[in-house]
Motif scaffolding. Structure first.
Motif, PDB file in Angstrom:
ATOM      1  N   THR A 445      39.870  81.584  35.557  1.00  0.00           N
ATOM      2  CA  THR A 445      40.587  80.335  35.357  1.00  0.00           C
ATOM      3  C   THR A 445      39.614  79.171  35.218  1.00  0.00           C
ATOM      4  N   GLY A 446      38.465  79.261  35.917  1.00  0.00           N
ATOM      5  CA  GLY A 446      37.433  78.245  35.755  1.00  0.00           C
ATOM      6  C   GLY A 446      36.909  78.202  34.327  1.00  0.00           C
ATOM      7  N   ALA A 447      36.745  79.366  33.712  1.00  0.00           N
ATOM      8  CA  ALA A 447      36.326  79.414  32.309  1.00  0.00           C
ATOM      9  C   ALA A 447      37.386  78.781  31.419  1.00  0.00           C
ATOM     10  N   ASN A 448      38.650  79.021  31.760  1.00  0.00           N
ATOM     11  CA  ASN A 448      39.764  78.414  31.028  1.00  0.00           C
ATOM     12  C   ASN A 448      39.688  76.889  31.132  1.00  0.00           C
ATOM     13  N   ASN A 449      39.472  76.387  32.342  1.00  0.00           N
ATOM     14  CA  ASN A 449      39.381  74.941  32.540  1.00  0.00           C
ATOM     15  C   ASN A 449      38.191  74.341  31.805  1.00  0.00           C
ATOM     16  N   LEU A 450      37.075  75.086  31.795  1.00  0.00           N
ATOM     17  CA  LEU A 450      35.857  74.574  31.163  1.00  0.00           C
ATOM     18  C   LEU A 450      36.101  74.243  29.698  1.00  0.00           C
ATOM     19  N   THR A 451      36.611  75.195  28.949  1.00  0.00           N
ATOM     20  CA  THR A 451      36.814  74.973  27.517  1.00  0.00           C
ATOM     21  C   THR A 451      37.962  74.006  27.264  1.00  0.00           C
ATOM     22  N   ARG A 452      39.046  74.167  28.020  1.00  0.00           N
ATOM     23  CA  ARG A 452      40.225  73.309  27.806  1.00  0.00           C
ATOM     24  C   ARG A 452      39.908  71.846  28.095  1.00  0.00           C
ATOM     25  N   CYS A 453      39.263  71.594  29.223  1.00  0.00           N
ATOM     26  CA  CYS A 453      38.989  70.204  29.617  1.00  0.00           C
ATOM     27  C   CYS A 453      37.899  69.578  28.767  1.00  0.00           C
ATOM     28  N   TRP A 454      36.899  70.364  28.379  1.00  0.00           N
ATOM     29  CA  TRP A 454      35.829  69.778  27.575  1.00  0.00           C
ATOM     30  C   TRP A 454      36.309  69.437  26.167  1.00  0.00           C
ATOM     31  N   LEU A 455      37.116  70.303  25.578  1.00  0.00           N
ATOM     32  CA  LEU A 455      37.665  69.956  24.272  1.00  0.00           C
ATOM     33  C   LEU A 455      38.672  68.814  24.407  1.00  0.00           C
ATOM     34  N   GLY A 456      39.410  68.805  25.537  1.00  0.00           N
ATOM     35  CA  GLY A 456      40.308  67.688  25.807  1.00  0.00           C
ATOM     36  C   GLY A 456      39.545  66.393  25.997  1.00  0.00           C
TER      37      GLY A 456
END
Length: 512
Positions: A445-456
């Motif tokens: 889930t941390g990997a999910n947050n990394l890409t999602r939040c950085w592109l966001g």
């Protein structure tokens, strides 16, 4: 993990987690019945059922509320802060961008800690940092301090969503995980709707520092019951819950129960605790299936961030709203996300059962199952592909209704659609990430947050300059077409993801 003898596996009556939380089966004092109960516990996926499971998921859900709450409670105060600190709208939006950068980075560290040391230690560290950062934010009066402390605030709060998903993975089987991930994320989707309302009211009547004092009080009030009552659920630490956690990792209630007991202690699961390695997140991202899942999810959610970030500046300019009115305009986004958390969970579970019947696989809600031969990727991604198209169209329409400055009902209805479709996509992709990495759900889930939040973060940083340079309509047309791109990306996962996952598991078995 140490090998335990049958006697060591049998939980004591006084120290068993079943005694500490209602809703669990209590072992009897009779030797034979206790041995049979212990054997049964080892077979079930988790000993936490019924009321106990619901209470644990509810606690995780409320903990996950703090990350989006902290991000969104701040939005109605952007214009006020820009005026008071004498900075431009672009510079004040940078405090949102940096918040989201750390929102993606921090779970890569704390997710690893939660997977090795346990969920409770990660929560304790997160809330300690979070409360300290909010005190600093309430006291600061310059832009540099605001920027730095917002990063620290994000570091403390952002991992709570990853830990919430990990707790669901600890105690809920894949057959029910779609619904319970929705329950676990319910707190996180309240933030986009309630946060701006609270922030608008506080800014309007008490001033912007009251926002951060409110967060300090709210976090402290929640943190104390968490310390007292939440049990450790990490499977590397307590197995299916039948093994007691180390003494330093027990809740105060469990410590009190243990201190009253005179029965000899049972053997705990021996788990080596290592310093969290954020590179594990990058290793997960190197897997082609994971990379495509997270790329598609991030593209879909970048549209949400772009739309929600634009509300304050655009609604203020078009409709001349004050902070409270702007806060109320965030309600449709949050309501859409909240509806998605419950309805998409039901749909995800239905599609899972449909594929299970087609594959001839029996469905168990109490025991773990081998998922290597089950097409998890198809079962999860099928239900979100239509939503991606709807979100892209809603984003394009949202830009043009803002361009033509239509009646307020137009953008609010479209914000509801954007909140629903992006929220549904995030929930289902979170379920899929936990499904394919059940041994390290917080790290996944941390990997999910990394890409999602950085592109966001990129979306929030460029949306205002795009609107100023291209106009509202064309800016969101570009964002909408970027959202469309995640359709083909997810389609590749639908077609080849299952085969890639089986190949990865084969390579891991060969290495071991």
């Amino acid at each position: 993990m140490a090998t335990l003898t049958p006697d060591e596996k049998r939980p004591r009556v006084s120290d068993s987690p079943t005694e500490l939380i209602p809703g669990l089966q209590d072992p009897t004092s009779d030797h034979d019945e206790a041995a049979a109960a212990a054997a049964a516990e080892e077979e079930v996926y988790s000993i936490y059922t019924g009321t106990a499971r619901n209470l644990i998921v509810m606690t995780a859900s409320v903990a996950g509320f703090f990350s989006p709450l902290s991000a969104n409670i701040y939005l109605p105060a952007l214009d006020t802060l820009a005026d008071e600190l004498h900075v431009s709208d672009t510079m004040i939006n940078l405090t949102i961008t940096t918040y989201m950068i750390f929102q993606g980075l921090a779970p890569a560290i704390f997710g690893g800690l939660a997977d090795t040391a346990g969920r409770r230690p990660a929560y304790i560290l997160c809330f300690t940092i979070y409360i300290a950062a909010n005190i600093g934010l309430a006291l600061q009066r310059n832009y540099a301090a605001l920027l730095v402390l917002r990063c620290l605030q994000s570091t403390g709060s952002s991992s709570t969503i990853a830990i919430a998903n990990a707790i669901v993975a600890d105690i809920v089987t894949p057959a029910e995980r779609g619904l319970y991930i929705g329950y676990g994320s319910a707190g996180s989707v309240f933030g986009p709707s309630l946060g701006p309302i609270i922030g608008g009211l506080l800014t309007q009547f008490l001033g912007w520092p009251s926002i951060f004092w409110f967060l300090v009080i709210f976090a402290a009030v929640f943190f104390l019951p968490l310390l007292f009552f939440l049990p450790e659920t990490a499977r590397k630490v307590v197995g299916n819950g039948s093994h007691p956690a180390p003494p330093w990792n027990l809740s105060f209630l469990q410590l009190c129960k243990r201190s009253k007991s005179t029965t000899p202690g049972t053997t705990t699961v021996q788990n080596r605790i290592t310093f969290p390695n954020p590179l594990k997140t990058l290793i997960i991202l190197s897997d082609k299936e994971v990379f495509l899942i997270l790329l598609g999810n991030s593209l879909a959610f970048a549209g949400y961030y772009a739309a929600s970030t634009s509300i304050t500046s655009q609604f203020s300019a078009i409709y001349h709203f004050n902070e409270v009115q702007i806060g109320l305009c965030f309600i449709p986004v949050g309501v859409g996300s909240l509806i998605a958390a419950y309805t998409q969970g039901q749909i995800a579970n239905w599609n899972y059962r449909r594929h299970a019947r087609r594959s001839g696989m029996s469905i168990s809600t109490t025991r773990g199952q081998n998922m290597d031969e089950f097409p998890l990727e198809r079962a999860r991604t099928e239900v979100i592909l239509p939503l991606i198209l709807i979100e892209g169209l809603a984003l394009i329409a949202y830009g043009w209704v803002l361009h033509y400055e239509t009646n307020l009902a137009g953008p609010l209805i479209l914000l509801l659609c954007i909140g629903y479709t992006s929220g549904a996509t995030m929930n289902i992709m979170s379920v899929l990430m936990v499904d394919i990495y059940p041994e390290s759900p917080a790290t996944a889930t941390g990997a999910n947050n990394l890409t999602r939040c950085w592109l966001g973060a990129v979306a929030t940083g460029v949306i205002v300059p795009m609107i100023e340079g291209m106009g509202r309509g064309w800016a969101f047309t570009v964002i909408g077409f970027l959202c469309f791109l995640c359709g083909p990306v997810i389609g590749v996962v639908w077609g080849w993801g299952h085969a890639w996952r089986r190949e990865r598991h084969r390579r891991e078995k060969e290495r071991n």
